[in-house]
Design a protein around this motif. Structure first.
Motif, PDB file in Angstrom:
ATOM      1  N   ALA A 153       0.862  -1.172   0.000  1.00 34.56           N
ATOM      2  CA  ALA A 153       0.000   0.000   0.000  1.00 34.56           C
ATOM      3  C   ALA A 153       0.899   1.223   0.000  1.00 34.56           C
ATOM      4  CB  ALA A 153      -0.900  -0.004   1.236  1.00 34.56           C
ATOM      5  N   ALA A 154       1.158   1.742  -1.191  1.00 27.26           N
ATOM      6  CA  ALA A 154       2.070   2.878  -1.311  1.00 27.26           C
ATOM      7  C   ALA A 154       1.385   4.134  -0.801  1.00 27.26           C
ATOM      8  CB  ALA A 154       2.496   3.055  -2.762  1.00 27.26           C
ATOM      9  N   VAL A 155       2.135   5.219  -0.702  1.00 28.52           N
ATOM     10  CA  VAL A 155       1.581   6.455  -0.163  1.00 28.52           C
ATOM     11  C   VAL A 155       0.434   6.948  -1.050  1.00 28.52           C
ATOM     12  CG1 VAL A 155       2.153   8.751   0.651  1.00 28.52           C
ATOM     13  CG2 VAL A 155       3.910   6.968   0.639  1.00 28.52           C
ATOM     14  N   ASP A 156       0.731   7.049  -2.343  1.00 24.58           N
ATOM     15  CA  ASP A 156      -0.328   7.491  -3.244  1.00 24.58           C
ATOM     16  C   ASP A 156      -0.999   6.258  -3.841  1.00 24.58           C
ATOM     17  OD1 ASP A 156       1.993   6.870  -4.473  1.00 24.58           O
ATOM     18  OD2 ASP A 156       1.875   8.429  -6.003  1.00 24.58           O
ATOM     19  N   GLU A 157      -1.644   5.496  -2.980  1.00 24.49           N
ATOM     20  CA  GLU A 157      -2.127   4.193  -3.405  1.00 24.49           C
ATOM     21  C   GLU A 157      -3.237   4.283  -4.442  1.00 24.49           C
ATOM     22  OE1 GLU A 157      -4.795   2.154  -0.441  1.00 24.49           O
ATOM     23  OE2 GLU A 157      -3.536   3.325   0.899  1.00 24.49           O
ATOM     24  N   ASP A 158      -3.990   5.383  -4.418  1.00 25.65           N
ATOM     25  CA  ASP A 158      -5.043   5.521  -5.422  1.00 25.65           C
ATOM     26  C   ASP A 158      -4.462   5.459  -6.820  1.00 25.65           C
ATOM     27  OD1 ASP A 158      -6.780   5.737  -3.453  1.00 25.65           O
ATOM     28  OD2 ASP A 158      -6.966   7.928  -3.502  1.00 25.65           O
ATOM     29  N   LEU A 159      -3.299   6.049  -6.937  1.00 21.87           N
ATOM     30  CA  LEU A 159      -2.706   6.182  -8.247  1.00 21.87           C
ATOM     31  C   LEU A 159      -1.892   4.955  -8.623  1.00 21.87           C
ATOM     32  CD1 LEU A 159      -3.029   8.442 -10.135  1.00 21.87           C
ATOM     33  CD2 LEU A 159      -0.887   9.410  -9.354  1.00 21.87           C
ATOM     34  N   ASP A 160      -1.247   4.375  -7.625  1.00 19.66           N
ATOM     35  CA  ASP A 160      -0.256   3.355  -7.934  1.00 19.66           C
ATOM     36  C   ASP A 160      -0.809   1.948  -8.028  1.00 19.66           C
ATOM     37  OD1 ASP A 160       2.845   4.607  -6.559  1.00 19.66           O
ATOM     38  OD2 ASP A 160       1.972   4.661  -8.553  1.00 19.66           O
ATOM     39  N   ARG A 161      -2.079   1.783  -7.823  1.00 15.27           N
ATOM     40  CA  ARG A 161      -2.615   0.437  -7.877  1.00 15.27           C
ATOM     41  C   ARG A 161      -3.635   0.302  -8.987  1.00 15.27           C
ATOM     42  NH1 ARG A 161      -3.820  -2.498  -2.533  1.00 15.27           N
ATOM     43  NH2 ARG A 161      -4.551  -0.724  -1.358  1.00 15.27           N
ATOM     44  N   LEU A 162      -3.722  -0.904  -9.488  1.00 13.75           N
ATOM     45  CA  LEU A 162      -4.802  -1.204 -10.419  1.00 13.75           C
ATOM     46  C   LEU A 162      -5.913  -1.842  -9.595  1.00 13.75           C
ATOM     47  CD1 LEU A 162      -2.993  -2.843 -13.457  1.00 13.75           C
ATOM     48  CD2 LEU A 162      -3.559  -0.455 -13.093  1.00 13.75           C
ATOM     49  N   THR A 163      -7.145  -1.486  -9.888  1.00 17.35           N
ATOM     50  CA  THR A 163      -8.244  -2.159  -9.208  1.00 17.35           C
ATOM     51  C   THR A 163      -8.351  -3.576  -9.753  1.00 17.35           C
ATOM     52  OG1 THR A 163      -9.870  -1.536 -10.856  1.00 17.35           O
ATOM     53  CG2 THR A 163      -9.494   0.030  -9.058  1.00 17.35           C
ATOM     54  N   GLU A 164      -9.062  -4.408  -9.021  1.00 21.81           N
ATOM     55  CA  GLU A 164      -9.230  -5.798  -9.447  1.00 21.81           C
ATOM     56  C   GLU A 164      -9.849  -5.855 -10.845  1.00 21.81           C
ATOM     57  OE1 GLU A 164      -8.370  -9.450  -9.397  1.00 21.81           O
ATOM     58  OE2 GLU A 164      -7.804  -8.109  -7.763  1.00 21.81           O
ATOM     59  N   ARG A 165     -10.796  -4.959 -11.090  1.00 27.99           N
ATOM     60  CA  ARG A 165     -11.480  -4.955 -12.380  1.00 27.99           C
ATOM     61  C   ARG A 165     -10.527  -4.561 -13.508  1.00 27.99           C
ATOM     62  NH1 ARG A 165     -15.596  -8.142 -13.154  1.00 27.99           N
ATOM     63  NH2 ARG A 165     -17.484  -7.115 -13.903  1.00 27.99           N
ATOM     64  N   GLU A 166      -9.716  -3.523 -13.249  1.00 35.17           N
ATOM     65  CA  GLU A 166      -8.759  -3.085 -14.261  1.00 35.17           C
ATOM     66  C   GLU A 166      -7.742  -4.195 -14.561  1.00 35.17           C
ATOM     67  OE1 GLU A 166      -8.975   1.569 -12.830  1.00 35.17           O
ATOM     68  OE2 GLU A 166      -7.262   0.330 -12.283  1.00 35.17           O
ATOM     69  N   ARG A 167      -7.363  -4.898 -13.508  1.00 31.07           N
ATOM     70  CA  ARG A 167      -6.426  -6.001 -13.676  1.00 31.07           C
ATOM     71  C   ARG A 167      -7.046  -7.099 -14.548  1.00 31.07           C
ATOM     72  NH1 ARG A 167      -2.160  -8.662 -11.354  1.00 31.07           N
ATOM     73  NH2 ARG A 167      -3.173 -10.575 -10.704  1.00 31.07           N
ATOM     74  N   GLU A 168      -8.325  -7.387 -14.276  1.00 30.01           N
ATOM     75  CA  GLU A 168      -9.021  -8.400 -15.073  1.00 30.01           C
ATOM     76  C   GLU A 168      -9.055  -8.007 -16.546  1.00 30.01           C
ATOM     77  OE1 GLU A 168     -10.239 -11.436 -14.941  1.00 30.01           O
ATOM     78  OE2 GLU A 168      -9.150 -11.454 -13.040  1.00 30.01           O
ATOM     79  N   VAL A 169      -9.380  -6.716 -16.782  1.00 27.44           N
ATOM     80  CA  VAL A 169      -9.429  -6.241 -18.167  1.00 27.44           C
ATOM     81  C   VAL A 169      -8.064  -6.416 -18.826  1.00 27.44           C
ATOM     82  CG1 VAL A 169      -9.732  -4.213 -19.631  1.00 27.44           C
ATOM     83  CG2 VAL A 169     -11.314  -4.625 -17.753  1.00 27.44           C
TER      84      VAL A 169
END
Lengths: 426, 212
Positions: free
Chosen positions: B143-159
């Motif tokens: 969980a990075a500091v700017d986690e909103d930006l640095d992570r892909l959501t599960e849905r985005e990952r699926e896509v």
């Protein structure tokens, strides 16, 4: 052995090329002076050797001449090998023939040295002077020999700049360092012994200090000039490395791309063959340029090889995308084999021009997806005696603890999903 | 109304090939060609194309340099390269390209990609999707500091995974029971994260793969 005679001039205006003498260290016993001279003069080498020995009788003139020539004659540059061979050698794909040097010359030299020692004993008596001489000469000989060896190595070496340590020790193996250290120790001991001959310690110290000061003076005076020389040599070497890299590229292009283009010209009437050649060449060039496959034994490298094989055998494109990577073992090898079967099936039966392979390796599982957009088939309609799908894919995966899911609809293509759980090693 | 396209590539042969392939499609119209950074910047200013097909390696600085010098405009860039080295792919996307396709793409696929980019969508080839998954794989756990930006959501990952597996947008939508429009939204979000996500993580990813 290569000849030092100049090559016959080829241009319209044959320029005068002076005949130069070289040392041939590879051919000689000591420094290759006699061998080099023999080639230069066109005499049998034995004559030259005898001449040196004979001259030695005249107050050691032979030895002096030999030493001077050793010092001043340049080493014969090795004959330029074909660019391909040179490239392979630089890339470490080819071993240079430099086996065990025969020890005959060494034994002969040692015998000669012992003989010389006895003669010297007869002349000087067994006094201190003799040992000073032996130690001093031995030390100088060792250091000289080492510097000579490393200067030869330097021509083979192609890594960047010259540094002074390298110039003396070369690749810095234990043999090189011990030769150097023993040589210096022998020199210093000889100096100390010589100074002690007078019997007074203070005089010995004086002599050592004077020697050290003299050396420091020489370094101070010649240092800047030496540094500049080294710098210039470094520049020159960088230039040479660049041109070698160019030669490597040229060699690779010649071996691969040009050959393939020639084949394509010959086969221009056969589109399938042309496409196959072009694809195989593209893959080869791509891996050479980008080296996107992982280390050998890894999943990504194995998949890249698999794709190349299937592309070569069948007229399809196999697009491989790998996320994460792992080293193949008994647990993951069956997945690779099942993947190969699935890709080959798609290439052979689907009729699609392209097969997509996607592999994702995480700490806990390995998944491989093989998808084509071919004609597809009805899984239930496959005869029970067809072993390709059931035996090679489904049964194999299940035997090893994994699963294989095949979905296919006529007209829409087929996707094979292989899943293998892994033990979390982290 | 067909999409106006500028082709930027330093190889005249390749430009001619792309032009010929695209001429078969009524959806796109090639308005100009350029061969290096300077001519490309000038051509964008002169013709205002909707989409620039941009080679990654160009005399004068490369595709990223063209995007930098063009500055903000309504023109969208689609990278078209023979290179599939990860640093080229990620570097071009981070410089602002709306997608990345390789030169082995077929004419109709390319025309389709151009139309999508012109419409504001992101275009991911399977290979680019694989790079994206790889690049974000390390940051998903922490969980990075700017986690909103640095992570892909599960849905985005699926896509992304489905794209990497060779699915078309329509097939992705069908597989995930969502609309094509939602798929496009996810892909644009991934592209934005890729362009904006912390420099640190992507640098680490690149150095892990011995790319730096």
């Amino acid at each position: 052995m290569s000849s030092a005679a100049p090559a016959p001039p080829t241009g319209p205006a044959p320029a005068y090329q002076p005949r130069r003498a070289f040392r041939e260290p590879e051919a000689g016993y000591l420094g290759g002076v006699a061998a080099g001279l023999a080639t230069h003069l066109g005499w049998p080498v034995a004559w030259v050797r005898v001449a040196f020995v004979a001259l030695t009788a005249a107050n050691g003139a032979g030895v002096l001449a030999y030493a001077a020539l050793w010092l001043w004659l340049p080493t014969l540059a090795a004959e330029e090998p074909a660019p391909g061979l040179a490239a392979a050698e630089r890339a470490g794909r080819r071993t240079t023939r430099r086996g065990l040097a025969d020890i005959g010359p060494a034994v002969a030299l040692a015998a000669l040295a012992v003989g010389a020692l006895f003669i010297a004993q007869l002349v000087f008596g067994t006094g201190l002077v003799l040992w000073v001489l032996v130690l001093g000469l031995g030390g100088v000989a060792l250091i000289w020999r080492q510097a000579d060896e490393s200067s030869r190595e330097r021509w083979r070496d192609s890594t960047g700049r010259i540094d002074p340590v390298r110039a003396l020790v070369g690749d810095g193996g234990w043999a090189a360092w011990s030769r150097l250290v023993i040589g210096v120790l022998m020199l210093v001991t000889a100096l100390v012994l010589f100074a002690l001959r007078s019997g007074r310690i203070s005089l010995a110290v004086d002599v050592l200090v004077a020697t050290a000061l003299g050396l420091a003076g020489v370094v101070l005076v010649a240092g800047p000039w030496l540094l500049r020389l080294l710098h210039d040599l470094g520049e020159e070497r960088a230039q040479r490395v660049r041109s070698q890299e160019r030669a490597d590229v040229a060699a690779h292009l010649h071996d691969s791309v040009l050959q393939t283009l020639a084949l394509i010209q010959k086969n221009s009437a056969d589109p399938a063959q042309v496409a196959r050649l072009a694809r195989a060449q593209e893959r080869d060039l791509r891996s050479w340029l980008f080296e996107d496959a992982g280390p050998s034994g890894s999943l990504s490298a194995a998949l890249a090889t698999l794709a190349a094989d299937v592309e070569a055998d069948h007229n399809v494109t196999v697009e491989v995308v790998t996320v994460g990577d792992l080293v193949l073992d008994d647990c993951t090898q069956p997945v690779l084999l099942a993947t190969r079967e699935a890709v080959v099936n798609a290439a052979r039966h689907s009729g699609a021009p392209r097969v997509d392979v996607y592999a994702e390796a995480s700490a806990t599982r390995l998944e491989v997806f093989v998808k084509d957009r071919g004609r597809g088939f009805d899984l239930d309609a496959v005869a029970p005696d067809r072993h390709g799908v059931r035996g090679s894919i489904q049964d194999r995966m299940e035997r090893h603890g994994g699963t294989a899911r095949i979905s296919s609809r006529p007209g829409e293509g087929t996707e094979v999903v292989l899943t293998m759980p892994l033990e979390d090693k982290s | 109304m067909s999409t106006r396209v500028l082709i930027v590539d330093d190889h005249a042969m390749f430009r001619a090939g792309v032009r010929a392939e695209l001429s078969a499609s009524p959806l796109v119209e090639v308005v100009a060609e350029a061969e290096d950074v300077d001519t490309a910047v000038a051509a964008v200013a002169a013709h205002q194309p909707e989409v620039v097909l941009l080679d990654v390696h160009l005399p004068g600085g490369g595709g990223a340099e063209v995007m930098r010098r063009t500055g903000p405009s309504s023109t969208r860039f689609l990278a078209l390269s023979v290179s599939d080295a990860a640093e080229d792919v990620i570097g071009t996307i981070r410089a602002g390209a709306r997608g990345y396709v390789t030169k082995t793409i077929t004419g109709p696929e390319l025309a389709d990609a151009i139309v999508r980019v012109a419409g504001g969508d992101a275009v991911f080839s399977p290979r680019l999707a694989g790079f994206v998954l790889d690049a974000f794989a390390g940051t998903i756990e922490v969980a990075a500091v700017d986690e909103d930006l640095d992570r892909l959501t599960e849905r985005e990952r699926e896509v992304m995974r489905l794209i990497a597996r060779g699915y078309s947008y329509k097939e992705v939508a069908g597989e995930l029971f969502i609309s094509v429009k939602t798929v496009e939204t996810h892909m644009s979000a991934v592209l934005r994260k890729l362009q904006l996500s912390s420099r640190h993580e992507l640098t680490r990813w690149a150095s892990d793969r011995r790319l730096l």
